[in-house]
Design an enzyme around this catalytic site. Sequence first.
Site, PDB file in Angstrom:
ATOM      1  CG  ASN A  85      -2.285   0.636   0.901  1.00 56.23           C
ATOM      2  OD1 ASN A  85      -2.351   1.594   0.137  1.00 56.23           O
ATOM      3  ND2 ASN A  85      -3.337   0.130   1.506  1.00 56.23           N
ATOM      4  CG  HIS A 115      23.962   2.115  10.148  1.00 58.00           C
ATOM      5  ND1 HIS A 115      24.652   2.803   9.192  1.00 58.00           N
ATOM      6  CD2 HIS A 115      22.649   2.250   9.839  1.00 58.00           C
ATOM      7  CE1 HIS A 115      23.794   3.348   8.351  1.00 58.00           C
ATOM      8  NE2 HIS A 115      22.572   3.017   8.724  1.00 58.00           N
ATOM      9  CB  THR A 165      13.668  -6.880  17.003  1.00 53.01           C
ATOM     10  OG1 THR A 165      13.020  -7.686  18.000  1.00 53.01           O
ATOM     11  CG2 THR A 165      13.254  -5.426  17.163  1.00 53.01           C
ATOM     12  NE  ARG A 180       8.369  -9.215  24.426  1.00 57.44           N
ATOM     13  CZ  ARG A 180       9.658  -9.101  24.177  1.00 57.44           C
ATOM     14  NH1 ARG A 180      10.217  -9.779  23.220  1.00 57.44           N
ATOM     15  NH2 ARG A 180      10.406  -8.287  24.898  1.00 57.44           N
TER      16      ARG A 180
END
Length: 183
Positions: A85, A115, A165, A180
Site C-alpha cells: 500500500n 550499521h 526485531t 511479540r
Amino acid sequence: MSQSEMQKMLAGALYRADDAEISAAHRKACAWLERYNATLAVSIAERHALLAELLGEVGAGANIRPPFYCDYGFNIRVGAGAFLNFNCVILDVVAVNIGELTQIGPGVQILAADHPRDPAQRRAMLESGRPVSIGANCWIGAGALILPGVTIGDDAIVGAGAVVTRDVAARATVAGNPARRLR
C-alpha cells in the site's frame, strides 16, 4: 583480488555507501522513483511494467501503490499477487524477498540496511546489510517496521505499528514493540 564496495554491499559485508558505483546505482533508482511516484492515476498494468524495469523480480499481478521508496530496487523480489500500500519504504542494500499474495499496509518500512555497533566503524562511514524475507500470504499491518535480518514465515500476521526485531514463525501473529507472539 579485493572486492569492490558494491560486491561487499551485496554480500552483506561492511562497505562505504559513498562509493561511485553504489552512488550511481542509487541515483538510477532515484530517477526511477521520481517517474514511478507520479503514476498514481495510471493503471496497475502500467505501474507493473515500470516495476519490472527496476525490481529484481515482480510477479504477475503484484501491485505497489505510489509513493514508494527504495535504495536500489534490484535487490527486491515481489511475488505474484503481492500488494504494497501507499508510502512503503524498502532499504534494499541486500536481498528483500516478499512472497506471493502477501499484503503490506501503508507506511510499512522494510529495513535490510544496518550499521555497525562499533562507533569507530560508524565514524569510518561503514554500513552493512542483512537480508529480509517475508513469506507467502502474510499480512503486515500499517506502519510496521521490519528490521535487518528478519524472516517472516508463510501466513504470518504482523500487527500495525509492530517493530519486528526477530524472526516470525509461519502462521504466527505478532504485535507490539518489540513484536511479540500473541496467543
